[in-house]
Design a protein around this motif. Structure first.
Motif, PDB file in Angstrom:
ATOM      1  N   ASN A  53       0.819  -1.213   0.000  1.00 17.50           N
ATOM      2  CA  ASN A  53       0.000   0.000   0.000  1.00 17.50           C
ATOM      3  C   ASN A  53       0.851   1.261   0.000  1.00 17.50           C
ATOM      4  OD1 ASN A  53      -2.933  -0.686   0.179  1.00 17.50           O
ATOM      5  ND2 ASN A  53      -2.104  -1.998   1.779  1.00 17.50           N
ATOM      6  N   LYS A  54       1.981   1.185   0.701  1.00 19.13           N
ATOM      7  CA  LYS A  54       2.886   2.345   0.740  1.00 19.13           C
ATOM      8  C   LYS A  54       3.432   2.622  -0.661  1.00 19.13           C
ATOM      9  CE  LYS A  54       2.866   3.895   4.739  1.00 19.13           C
ATOM     10  NZ  LYS A  54       1.793   4.756   4.569  1.00 19.13           N
ATOM     11  N   TYR A  56       2.141   1.763  -3.516  1.00 25.24           N
ATOM     12  CA  TYR A  56       1.069   2.279  -4.367  1.00 25.24           C
ATOM     13  C   TYR A  56       0.825   3.755  -4.057  1.00 25.24           C
ATOM     14  CZ  TYR A  56      -3.445   2.721  -6.669  1.00 25.24           C
ATOM     15  OH  TYR A  56      -4.470   3.124  -7.461  1.00 25.24           O
ATOM     16  N   ALA A  60       1.179   6.556  -6.785  1.00 26.09           N
ATOM     17  CA  ALA A  60      -0.027   7.286  -7.172  1.00 26.09           C
ATOM     18  C   ALA A  60       0.157   8.794  -7.003  1.00 26.09           C
ATOM     19  CB  ALA A  60      -1.226   6.807  -6.358  1.00 26.09           C
ATOM     20  N   PHE A  61       1.195   9.179  -6.235  1.00 25.74           N
ATOM     21  CA  PHE A  61       1.461  10.600  -6.037  1.00 25.74           C
ATOM     22  C   PHE A  61       1.951  11.232  -7.334  1.00 25.74           C
ATOM     23  CE2 PHE A  61       4.154  14.190  -4.918  1.00 25.74           C
ATOM     24  CZ  PHE A  61       3.398  14.844  -3.950  1.00 25.74           C
TER      25      PHE A  61
ATOM     26  N   ILE B 154      -4.185   6.236   8.895  1.00 28.19           N
ATOM     27  CA  ILE B 154      -2.953   5.773   8.262  1.00 28.19           C
ATOM     28  C   ILE B 154      -1.848   5.620   9.292  1.00 28.19           C
ATOM     29  CG2 ILE B 154      -1.172   6.383   6.591  1.00 28.19           C
ATOM     30  CD1 ILE B 154      -3.204   7.885   5.042  1.00 28.19           C
ATOM     31  N   ILE B 166      -3.822   0.976   4.495  1.00 27.49           N
ATOM     32  CA  ILE B 166      -4.343   2.137   3.774  1.00 27.49           C
ATOM     33  C   ILE B 166      -3.255   3.191   3.661  1.00 27.49           C
ATOM     34  CG2 ILE B 166      -6.849   2.055   4.069  1.00 27.49           C
ATOM     35  CD1 ILE B 166      -6.502   3.301   6.779  1.00 27.49           C
ATOM     36  N   ASP B 167      -3.387   4.032   2.662  1.00 23.31           N
ATOM     37  CA  ASP B 167      -2.425   5.115   2.508  1.00 23.31           C
ATOM     38  C   ASP B 167      -3.071   6.243   1.713  1.00 23.31           C
ATOM     39  OD1 ASP B 167      -0.096   6.470   2.838  1.00 23.31           O
ATOM     40  OD2 ASP B 167       1.046   5.379   1.336  1.00 23.31           O
ATOM     41  N   VAL B 168      -2.392   7.399   1.685  1.00 21.65           N
ATOM     42  CA  VAL B 168      -2.897   8.491   0.860  1.00 21.65           C
ATOM     43  C   VAL B 168      -2.619   8.139  -0.600  1.00 21.65           C
ATOM     44  CG1 VAL B 168      -2.768  10.943   0.346  1.00 21.65           C
ATOM     45  CG2 VAL B 168      -2.374  10.145   2.654  1.00 21.65           C
ATOM     46  N   ILE B 169      -3.634   8.227  -1.407  1.00 20.31           N
ATOM     47  CA  ILE B 169      -3.489   7.958  -2.828  1.00 20.31           C
ATOM     48  C   ILE B 169      -3.731   9.268  -3.560  1.00 20.31           C
ATOM     49  CG2 ILE B 169      -4.322   6.560  -4.762  1.00 20.31           C
ATOM     50  CD1 ILE B 169      -3.317   4.855  -2.414  1.00 20.31           C
ATOM     51  N   GLY B 170      -2.863   9.581  -4.524  1.00 18.67           N
ATOM     52  CA  GLY B 170      -3.042  10.804  -5.299  1.00 18.67           C
ATOM     53  C   GLY B 170      -2.386  11.982  -4.630  1.00 18.67           C
ATOM     54  N   ARG B 171      -2.701  13.167  -5.145  1.00 15.16           N
ATOM     55  CA  ARG B 171      -1.950  14.341  -4.722  1.00 15.16           C
ATOM     56  C   ARG B 171      -2.853  15.571  -4.715  1.00 15.16           C
ATOM     57  NH1 ARG B 171       1.656  14.635  -8.995  1.00 15.16           N
ATOM     58  NH2 ARG B 171       0.266  16.157  -9.913  1.00 15.16           N
ATOM     59  N   THR B 179      -6.810   2.129  -0.826  1.00 11.55           N
ATOM     60  CA  THR B 179      -6.052   0.892  -0.747  1.00 11.55           C
ATOM     61  C   THR B 179      -5.405   0.614  -2.102  1.00 11.55           C
ATOM     62  OG1 THR B 179      -8.039  -0.289  -1.358  1.00 11.55           O
ATOM     63  CG2 THR B 179      -7.550  -0.159   0.981  1.00 11.55           C
ATOM     64  N   THR B 180      -4.499  -0.345  -2.135  1.00 12.91           N
ATOM     65  CA  THR B 180      -3.765  -0.640  -3.351  1.00 12.91           C
ATOM     66  C   THR B 180      -4.715  -0.954  -4.504  1.00 12.91           C
ATOM     67  OG1 THR B 180      -2.246  -1.713  -1.897  1.00 12.91           O
ATOM     68  CG2 THR B 180      -1.839  -1.976  -4.221  1.00 12.91           C
ATOM     69  N   TYR B 181      -4.502  -0.338  -5.595  1.00 13.94           N
ATOM     70  CA  TYR B 181      -5.289  -0.534  -6.819  1.00 13.94           C
ATOM     71  C   TYR B 181      -6.796  -0.426  -6.547  1.00 13.94           C
ATOM     72  CZ  TYR B 181      -1.049  -1.687  -9.308  1.00 13.94           C
ATOM     73  OH  TYR B 181       0.176  -1.601  -9.891  1.00 13.94           O
ATOM     74  N   ASN B 182      -7.133   0.352  -5.507  1.00 14.10           N
ATOM     75  CA  ASN B 182      -8.541   0.569  -5.137  1.00 14.10           C
ATOM     76  C   ASN B 182      -9.320  -0.719  -4.959  1.00 14.10           C
ATOM     77  OD1 ASN B 182      -8.155   3.349  -5.293  1.00 14.10           O
ATOM     78  ND2 ASN B 182      -8.443   3.273  -7.518  1.00 14.10           N
TER      79      ASN B 182
END
Lengths: 156, 573
Positions: A53-54, A56, A60-61, B154, B166-171, B179-182
């Motif tokens: 997840n990290k 990704y 994704a950033f 997180i 879980i993590d922050v996805i996007g910017r 989550t990974t690959y949603n």
């Protein structure tokens, strides 16, 4: 080349203790595969001992990383400040309409994919468009129509 | 070094290296915050704690800004209040307006903040985000529309649990928690502990609702509903409804269950005694043959899931005993059902747990032939509070009902399962007896008590010594596994509770659990241990009775089929 081979070829060049190898690894993998597959991300995570997840989250950033297969023609439109001032948004809308795909996605028939990039580093040539490895500087509306027509015809 | 600074016109002494927030906390000036977590390094992300400092043009976040000698700080000046109000308004701009229907109505930090800052109208609107609620997980629901991106979940998942599901996805404005690959929580390595729910200021993370099925079962005349409850639940109920500790709370809660329409109510501690009996026998066998040591306890389903998913090579080290909840379910659906003259298909077993992971566990652990569940519905302590309110139970007028069924009898060793170190202590008492045929003396193991993350003890049993350790917080368990793997330590028994400090702080507990409340809950359980006559599982008459009438010797073939489970081995990748 098969995904596993690609990743296994790339990973040994980096030390697993050094987490700063993550982005170069991702870049190399994407260069070889065209996009980042789940399996590849998992393998990288195992190698660097980082949660998937990290990875990704990091990938994704950045706009440069893709998680879907790119189309036969991968269109990149620059959306940096200068290109924006030269009407990149209007161009983007037009491309989305013509190719019937949204930015960041690939058409179902895998003919086209569209991506917004932050700066291609050619601000004096704005607005800039890139299709696969070809750059199109100072694109005019006529140019755009021509480019789109060409890539459409070539994939028909 | 001490020096004076000025806060809202008053002289206050401060230490070098402190943040403004720490000074404010100490002198009792309250500034709101959404992202600050005591014990974690500050992120300064939410900007809610901004204060005005003379000489600095912009407002500074109190949580991350260090104090300096010349500082004159204003915490509630008009400029600060205006900025704070705007910040909350901007958060509300993309937040759904459904407070009245929200799970966290009344316990939401964003709602409180909007009320505190007297926000009375919607000044900003944004496009409604197109987000999907992740409902697939059997324990936890995630609704990104209500997320304010504070990042609590997180950090808890990373730093306390070491899971990083879980993590922050996007910017930028596109960032969201994901989550990974949603693919959702089910595919993210999530161990369902629910600590993220406890950390979430809004209702972006909630438990999977189970209340409706319970209410339907209670109203179904054909069903014989039985409830089992964890001893930590009673302590939390007392907290929620301000019941005096002097009252006989477990029996009061039992009366409440009867009033709700449950036919029988069992303290799950009885099954904890069974777990102790079986695990002790299992340990003695392994200790004799020196195989598969250290023995890992298996009462915490999040820990079990963590091992199964992420450290499969240790699966064989896990005790094969079912968790107390599932053992109780099995005993209820067989022995108790038949002694009550009921058919097991008409019996509906509800369990109340301070845990979200138990929801997941009950869903998975099913009977082989009929695929029916041993525990039909699991609700959290929070949901029980709701049920009590829905059904209009008034604790003021209730009288504690004396224990009416024999099965409510439990030893205090089984009660201790709720606290990190407790189940190990209970287990050791029986292990000691099995190995020496004498009772342990003194019966308390002080090294295993208290609010520490890793508690080690060296116990002398006969002529031998046992090295044992109790760990809470999965991140600490992860570190322990690394130590074991590297050969840095040698233990015979390892107890792990996924949640920090154990079930008293479980992911299904009441939302605002601070350290003081945890200590009260802990004390409530240890007090019972002090006063209880039966302090060891093997002396519990009901347990002896069940072993005589229904089961066979601990860890025997029959019991293995009945009380133990086969671990699912995840494919090693």
């Amino acid at each position: 080349m098969h995904m596993e081979e690609i990743v296994e070829k790339i990973l040994p060049r980096y030390t697993p203790e050094k987490k700063d190898g993550l982005i170069p690894i991702l870049q190399e993998v994407q260069k070889e595969q065209g996009y980042l597959t789940e399996e590849a991300v998992e393998k990288i995570g195992k190698y660097l001992n980082l949660p998937v997840n990290k990875i990704y989250g990091v990938a994704a950033f950045y706009d440069q990383f893709r998680f879907r297969r790119a189309g036969h023609f991968h269109v990149q439109i620059c959306h940096g400040t200068t290109c924006h001032l030269f009407g990149a948004s209007t161009y983007l809308n037009e491309i989305e309409k013509q190719l019937k795909i949204k930015a960041g996605s690939t058409s179902r028939d895998r003919r086209f994919s569209l991506e917004i990039v932050n700066c291609l580093g050619a601000c004096n040539q704005a607005p800039v468009l890139k299709v696969n490895d070809t750059y199109y500087p100072m694109v005019t509306p006529d140019d755009l129509t021509r480019i789109i027509r060409t890539i459409k015809e070539k994939t028909e | 070094m001490l020096f004076d600074i000025e806060i809202n016109g008053q002289q206050v002494s401060a230490k070098r290296g402190e943040t403004i927030m720490e000074v404010l906390d100490r002198v009792g000036v309250k500034v709101p915050t959404l992202c600050y977590m005591p014990g974690f390094s500050p992120t300064g992300g939410c900007r809610m704690c901004i204060v005005e400092v003379d000489g600095i043009d912009s407002l500074v976040p109190a949580c991350s800004h260090p104090v300096e000698e010349w500082m004159k700080i204003k915490t509630h000046s008009p400029r600060v209040l205006k900025a704070r109000k705007t910040l909350v308004e901007l958060l509300l701009a993309s937040h759904p307006d459904d407070c009245l229907y929200c799970d966290r109505n009344g316990t939401c930090e964003l709602q409180d903040l909007a009320a505190e800052l007297n926000i009375r109208e919607r000044n900003y609107r944004t496009k409604r985000q197109n987000v999907q609620v992740d409902r697939a997980c059997s324990s936890i629901e995630r609704n990104p529309a209500k997320c304010i991106l504070c990042g609590h979940c997180i950090r808890v998942c990373d730093e306390v649990m070491g899971v990083s599901a879980i993590d922050v996805i996007g910017r930028g404005s596109d960032s969201r928690i994901g989550t990974t690959y949603n693919k959702g929580l089910n595919f993210s390595g999530c161990v369902k502990c629910g600590q993220c729910i406890m950390a979430c200021p809004t209702a972006a993370l909630t438990e999977k609702p189970g209340l409706q099925t319970v209410i339907e079962a209670l109203n179904n005349p054909e069903l014989y509903t039985i409830i089992q409850f964890s001893p930590t639940v009673a302590a939390s109920i007392a907290e929620e409804f301000n019941l005096k500790a002097s009252k006989d709370i477990p029996n009061l809660v039992r009366t409440a269950f009867k009033d709700m329409g449950f036919r029988q109510a069992f303290d799950v501690s009885m099954a904890s005694d069974l777990v102790i009996m079986e695990a002790a026998a299992e340990f003695n066998e392994r200790f004799g043959s020196k195989e598969r040591l250290p023995l890992f306890t298996s009462s915490c389903p999040s820990w079990v899931k963590y091992i199964e998913d992420q450290r499969p090579r240790y699966i064989s080290h896990l005790s094969s005993t079912r968790s107390p909840q599932q053992m109780m379910g099995r005993i209820i659906k067989s022995y108790i059902t038949s002694s009550a003259g009921q058919k097991s298909e008409n019996v509906f077993v509800v369990s109340v747990m301070p845990c979200t992971s138990k929801k997941h566990e009950a869903e998975l652990d099913r009977q082989k032939e009929t695929k029916s569940k041993y525990v039909d519905a699991v609700i959290t302590t929070r949901e029980l509070v709701k049920l009590i309110k829905i059904l209009g139970i008034d604790f003021k007028t209730l009288e504690p009902e004396p224990t009416d069924t024999a099965f409510s009898m439990r030893s205090s060793a089984g009660m201790l399962f709720g606290i990190s170190g407790g189940s190990l202590e209970g287990l050791l008492r029986t292990v000691y007896f099995n190995m020496t045929s004498q009772e342990m003396s003194p019966i308390k193991i002080n090294d295993l008590r208290g609010l520490k993350n890793r508690k080690e003890a060296r116990v002398k049993i006969g002529k031998q010594f046992l090295n044992v350790v109790a760990v809470n917080g999965l991140a600490n368990a992860k570190a322990l596994l690394d130590d074991i793997e590297a050969g840095r330590c040698d233990y015979q028994i390892v107890e792990v509770m996924a949640c920090p400090f154990g079930c008293i702080n479980g992911g299904g507990q009441l939302i605002d659990s601070d350290e003081k409340k945890l200590k009260t809950r802990m004390k409530a359980l240890y007090d019972v241990d002090d006063e209880e006559m039966i302090k060891v599982a093997h002396k519990n008459p009901i347990i002896t009775d069940i072993y005589e009438k229904f089961l066979s010797k601990p860890n025997s073939e029959r019991n293995r089929q009945f009380l133990h489970t086969e671990r699912i081995k995840a494919e090693e990748t």
